[in-house]
Write a protein that holds these residues in place. Structure first.
Motif, mmCIF file in Angstrom:
data_model
loop_
_atom_site.group_PDB
_atom_site.id
_atom_site.type_symbol
_atom_site.label_atom_id
_atom_site.label_comp_id
_atom_site.label_asym_id
_atom_site.label_seq_id
_atom_site.Cartn_x
_atom_site.Cartn_y
_atom_site.Cartn_z
ATOM 1 N N PRO A 172 -29.355 27.259 -0.551
ATOM 2 C CA PRO A 172 -28.697 27.543 -1.832
ATOM 3 C C PRO A 172 -27.253 28.017 -1.681
ATOM 4 N N LEU A 173 -26.908 28.560 -0.511
ATOM 5 C CA LEU A 173 -25.522 29.008 -0.324
ATOM 6 C C LEU A 173 -24.546 27.835 -0.339
ATOM 7 N N SER A 174 -25.004 26.634 0.037
ATOM 8 C CA SER A 174 -24.148 25.438 -0.052
ATOM 9 C C SER A 174 -23.757 25.190 -1.509
ATOM 10 N N GLY A 175 -24.756 25.229 -2.386
ATOM 11 C CA GLY A 175 -24.489 25.028 -3.808
ATOM 12 C C GLY A 175 -23.645 26.135 -4.391
ATOM 13 N N LEU A 176 -23.913 27.347 -3.977
ATOM 14 C CA LEU A 176 -23.149 28.484 -4.483
ATOM 15 C C LEU A 176 -21.680 28.360 -4.106
ATOM 16 N N LEU A 177 -21.409 27.978 -2.876
ATOM 17 C CA LEU A 177 -20.028 27.793 -2.432
ATOM 18 C C LEU A 177 -19.342 26.699 -3.253
ATOM 19 N N THR A 178 -20.027 25.597 -3.451
ATOM 20 C CA THR A 178 -19.472 24.490 -4.238
ATOM 21 C C THR A 178 -19.141 24.946 -5.650
ATOM 22 N N CYS A 179 -20.042 25.687 -6.267
ATOM 23 C CA CYS A 179 -19.834 26.160 -7.640
ATOM 24 C C CYS A 179 -18.656 27.132 -7.727
ATOM 25 N N LEU A 180 -18.585 28.056 -6.784
ATOM 26 C CA LEU A 180 -17.479 29.019 -6.781
ATOM 27 C C LEU A 180 -16.136 28.305 -6.608
ATOM 28 N N ALA A 181 -16.101 27.270 -5.768
ATOM 29 C CA ALA A 181 -14.860 26.530 -5.525
ATOM 30 C C ALA A 181 -14.468 25.670 -6.735
ATOM 31 N N PHE A 182 -15.436 25.286 -7.537
ATOM 32 C CA PHE A 182 -15.205 24.373 -8.652
ATOM 33 C C PHE A 182 -14.635 25.071 -9.894
ATOM 34 N N VAL A 183 -15.078 26.280 -10.173
ATOM 35 C CA VAL A 183 -14.735 26.912 -11.454
ATOM 36 C C VAL A 183 -13.335 27.520 -11.465
ATOM 37 N N GLN A 184 -12.813 27.700 -12.676
ATOM 38 C CA GLN A 184 -11.486 28.276 -12.892
ATOM 39 C C GLN A 184 -11.567 29.579 -13.680
ATOM 40 N N THR A 185 -12.699 30.253 -13.618
ATOM 41 C CA THR A 185 -12.906 31.488 -14.370
ATOM 42 C C THR A 185 -12.978 32.675 -13.407
ATOM 43 N N THR A 186 -12.974 33.878 -13.963
ATOM 44 C CA THR A 186 -13.055 35.054 -13.089
ATOM 45 C C THR A 186 -14.465 35.265 -12.557
ATOM 46 N N HIS A 187 -15.478 34.812 -13.301
ATOM 47 C CA HIS A 187 -16.859 35.020 -12.895
ATOM 48 C C HIS A 187 -17.696 33.757 -13.086
ATOM 49 N N LEU A 188 -18.748 33.678 -12.293
ATOM 50 C CA LEU A 188 -19.663 32.536 -12.334
ATOM 51 C C LEU A 188 -21.080 33.049 -12.520
ATOM 52 N N LEU A 189 -21.773 32.485 -13.494
ATOM 53 C CA LEU A 189 -23.178 32.771 -13.750
ATOM 54 C C LEU A 189 -23.983 31.598 -13.203
ATOM 55 N N ILE A 190 -25.008 31.886 -12.402
ATOM 56 C CA ILE A 190 -25.833 30.815 -11.839
ATOM 57 C C ILE A 190 -27.293 31.010 -12.224
ATOM 58 N N SER A 191 -28.015 29.892 -12.260
ATOM 59 C CA SER A 191 -29.446 29.925 -12.510
ATOM 60 C C SER A 191 -30.067 28.695 -11.861
ATOM 61 N N PRO A 192 -31.236 28.846 -11.233
ATOM 62 C CA PRO A 192 -31.894 27.683 -10.642
ATOM 63 C C PRO A 192 -32.509 26.796 -11.722
ATOM 64 N N CYS A 193 -32.578 25.507 -11.433
ATOM 65 C CA CYS A 193 -33.092 24.543 -12.410
ATOM 66 C C CYS A 193 -34.587 24.690 -12.640
ATOM 67 N N ASP A 194 -35.296 25.356 -11.724
ATOM 68 C CA ASP A 194 -36.754 25.392 -11.811
ATOM 69 C C ASP A 194 -37.307 26.646 -12.481
ATOM 70 N N THR A 195 -36.497 27.254 -13.344
ATOM 71 C CA THR A 195 -36.961 28.402 -14.145
ATOM 72 C C THR A 195 -36.747 28.085 -15.634
ATOM 73 N N PRO A 196 -37.504 27.131 -16.166
ATOM 74 C CA PRO A 196 -37.243 26.622 -17.518
ATOM 75 C C PRO A 196 -37.529 27.601 -18.648
ATOM 76 N N ARG A 197 -38.150 28.737 -18.361
ATOM 77 C CA ARG A 197 -38.441 29.704 -19.425
ATOM 78 C C ARG A 197 -37.361 30.783 -19.551
ATOM 79 N N ILE A 198 -36.350 30.739 -18.703
ATOM 80 C CA ILE A 198 -35.306 31.768 -18.727
ATOM 81 C C ILE A 198 -34.591 31.754 -20.082
ATOM 82 N N SER A 199 -34.180 32.919 -20.534
ATOM 83 C CA SER A 199 -33.564 33.026 -21.863
ATOM 84 C C SER A 199 -32.107 33.441 -21.778
ATOM 85 N N ALA A 200 -31.407 33.204 -22.863
ATOM 86 C CA ALA A 200 -30.028 33.664 -22.981
ATOM 87 C C ALA A 200 -29.973 35.184 -22.931
#
Length: 191
Positions: free
Chosen positions: A79-107
């Motif tokens: 998962p650190l590979s994906g995390l690094l990619t996401c951090l490098a991609f965004v232009q915001t001060t913070h990044l919120l992440i969630s795995p795709c396999d937790t479909p019941r997660i709420s806002a």
């Protein structure tokens, strides 16, 4: 460092070994692809939501989100590979992440993380509950997080998400609604 802006990513780049290597984010949970359920919850707290995936990119794009594949130089580090990619991609001060396999997660769970990050913007904040820690439900400071993660990965000692968080500085945020943290890892859990 201040919490100014937030991007969000659905992490869908795993190998899904316990799911017979099926792409978990595209599997249906209650008649909806799991990555779509997670993405919709993320949209309620962030204006910019994208999917991190390494296969079936066109199928993920059809869900209505931009899709970003892992950086070639850091693939194979879990998962650190994906995390690094996401951090490098965004232009915001913070990044919120969630795995795709937790479909019941709420806002609401994401709002709780956001509140913790507003109070401690320099730390990584992640969810924990009765079922244990859930480090892939987290908010990270982008600039310092990216530099630190590159250094951590280049040391090549351990590719543990929680080890990175502890090394960087983190805070656990308790989420009492354990049902929302259901992690769908086997075909039997696709209800």
């Amino acid at each position: 460092m201040a919490f100014i802006s937030l991007s969000a990513a659905v992490l869908s780049g795993g190998k899904a070994e316990r799911m017979s290597r099926q792409d978990k984010g595209l599997l249906l949970f209650q008649n909806e692809p799991m990555a779509l359920s997670v993405g919709r919850a993320l949209q309620q707290v962030s204006d910019c939501v994208f999917i991190n995936a390494n296969r079936n990119l066109e199928a993920y794009a059809k869900l209505g989100f931009e899709v970003v594949a892992d950086d070639q130089g850091y693939q194979g580090k879990g998962p650190l590979s994906g995390l690094l990619t996401c951090l490098a991609f965004v232009q915001t001060t913070h990044l919120l992440i969630s795995p795709c396999d937790t479909p019941r997660i709420s806002a609401e769970a994401f709002e709780e993380l956001k509140e913790a990050a507003l109070s401690n913007p320099e730390k990584i904040c992640y969810l924990s509950g009765v079922s244990g820690t859930h480090p892939l439900h987290a908010i990270l400071p982008v600039e310092h997080g990216l530099a630190a993660l590159k250094y951590f990965l280049d040391q090549g000692q351990r590719y543990s998400v929680l080890s990175f968080y502890e090394w960087f500085g983190c805070q656990s945020v308790v989420w009492e609604n354990g049902e929302e943290l259901l992690n769908v890892n086997t075909p039997d859990e696709l209800v």
